[in-house]
Design an enzyme around this catalytic site. Structure first.
Site, PDB file in Angstrom:
ATOM      1  CB  CYS A  20     -29.741 -67.173  -9.798  1.00  0.00           C
ATOM      2  SG  CYS A  20     -31.896 -67.765 -10.499  1.00  0.00           S
ATOM      3  CB  CYS A  44     -44.257 -71.463 -23.089  1.00  0.00           C
ATOM      4  SG  CYS A  44     -43.576 -71.754 -24.999  1.00  0.00           S
TER       5      CYS A  44
END
Length: 402
Positions: A165, A360
């Site tokens: 990743c 967020c």
């Protein structure tokens, strides 16, 4: 009947779309035959062929751009071959240059403020140190039917096995990727501030959830001039540079007076409480409220040298209902859903001079800002940070004043 496809569903159709503006959630808005199409893997101004992936028969459907007929000049080749239609759902914007990603996120924040709070505000999303790759220090993987660790496809339970990743901290996933697992096993990975990897296995056996710490367990992090020891898989900022960046802004805007009183709500292990405690000093008072009891225990241990910090374990709205005190400043960092009307009302009842809101999710932030406005508090300053490069997520800090 549940599970049946709507008789007029477009699901599976391939349609040509002219891509419009960016929308919250990692997609852009297109329109076709009077319906809205939320299309991923596209950029504003492009013309694409898109496959409709979800259609419940309402005013909108979802689609993936599978072929670009007219490309945006800001389109780039994704660094990961799995950042493509039908594959890994972990990234949203790998096909856009990093500066353009930040511009798209800024447009989303501005649009949410305008739509949900009635505010016209130009927003800049600031880059954090380190670049757009190799930043993700916390990953949650799941094993596919063959036991291979992977991530789920977008809006799907289907697991896409990974070989690596590129947005994760290099080496963080090596232990998990080195073996096969029981199908359906979830793996929590944390790389801490000392460069150590912590790995936990989560399984369901005969209907019961079980966890097993395979490696590590107590993480060491560094932020706000302090060393922190905490449960490795408890809450901490995912981007290695985010905790310091947010603590700096919170400290600047909170500006709690010496000998004053401050609230740190949704306090986690006390990152912002530590900043507030230094400002109010030994003769001041900081109330830190957190619902997670392990986080409270870690916070009490980490801030044992700051007796001016009082910890309360519990839901924020319930704790504040019996607070009976007036703070000079309130800092809150709620979960993605936001604080909500009850918490906003309780904060406003305390009549603080300043409120510093860390968020967020821009939609939740905008909704709460609108609710605060009804209690006489208005947006004074706003900064936004690209704490999640390649994804649609963005971290904001807002200062509200009466």
């Amino acid at each position: 009947m549940s599970g049946q496809q709507h008789p007029d569903s477009w699901a599976g159709r391939t349609v040509e779309l002219e891509v419009g503006s960016v929308a919250h959630g990692g997609h852009c808005v297109s329109r076709l035959d009077g319906r809205v199409v939320f299309v991923r893997h596209a950029l504003p101004g492009e013309i694409v062929l898109a496959e409709v992936t979800e259609d419940k028969g309402g005013s909108f459907c979802r689609a993936d751009a599978v072929r670009v007929l007219r490309s945006s000049p800001h389109r780039v080749e994704p660094v990961c071959p799995l950042a493509a239609p039908g594959l890994c759902g972990g990234c949203d914007w790998q096909h856009a240059a990093p500066q353009v990603q930040r511009e798209l996120k800024a447009q989303v924040v501005s649009e949410q403020l305008r739509r949900l709070a009635g505010l016209d505000r130009t927003v800049e999303v600031e880059a954090l140190p380190g670049g757009p790759l190799g930043w993700r220090s916390r990953v949650r993987l799941v094993a596919d039917a063959e036991g291979r660790p992977g991530l789920r496809a977008h809006r799907s339970h289907r697991v896409i096995p990974l070989a690596g990743c590129p947005i994760s901290v290099p080496g963080a996933m090596d232990d998990a990727m080195a073996r096969t697992w029981r199908p359906g096993t979830e793996l929590e990975i944390t790389r801490d501030g000392e460069g150590r990897t912590h790995l936990r296995e989560l399984t369901t056996v005969r209907g019961r959830d079980k966890s097993r710490q395979i490696k590590g367990g107590i993480a060491v992090q560094h932020a706000a001039g302090r060393d922190w020891r905490l449960a490795a898989h408890g809450f901490w900022q995912v981007h290695p540079a985010a905790a310091d960046a947010l603590a700096d802004v919170v400290g600047e805007w909170a500006d709690a007076p010496a000998g004053g009183r401050a609230w740190d709500l949704y306090a986690g292990v006390g990152l912002f409480a530590s900043v507030l405690a230094e400002q109010v000093g030994r003769h001041g008072d900081v109330l830190a409220v957190e619902s997670g009891r392990r986080a409270v225990a870690d916070g009490e241990a980490n801030l044992a040298d700051l007796p001016q910090v009082r910890w309360r374990a519990g839901q924020v709205d319930r704790v504040l209902a019996g607070a009976g005190e007036r703070p000079d400043v309130v800092v809150l960092d709620p979960p993605r859903k936001g604080a909500g009307a009850a918490v906003v009302r309780a904060i406003a009842a305390g009549a603080p001079d300043r409120i510093v809101y860390v968020a967020c999710d821009p939609a939740a932030l905008a909704r709460d800002i609108a609710t605060f406005a009804g209690h006489g508090y208005h947006l004074h300053e706003l900064r936004a940070f690209d704490a999640f490069p390649m994804t649609h997520h963005v971290e904001c800090v807002a200062l509200l004043r009466a």
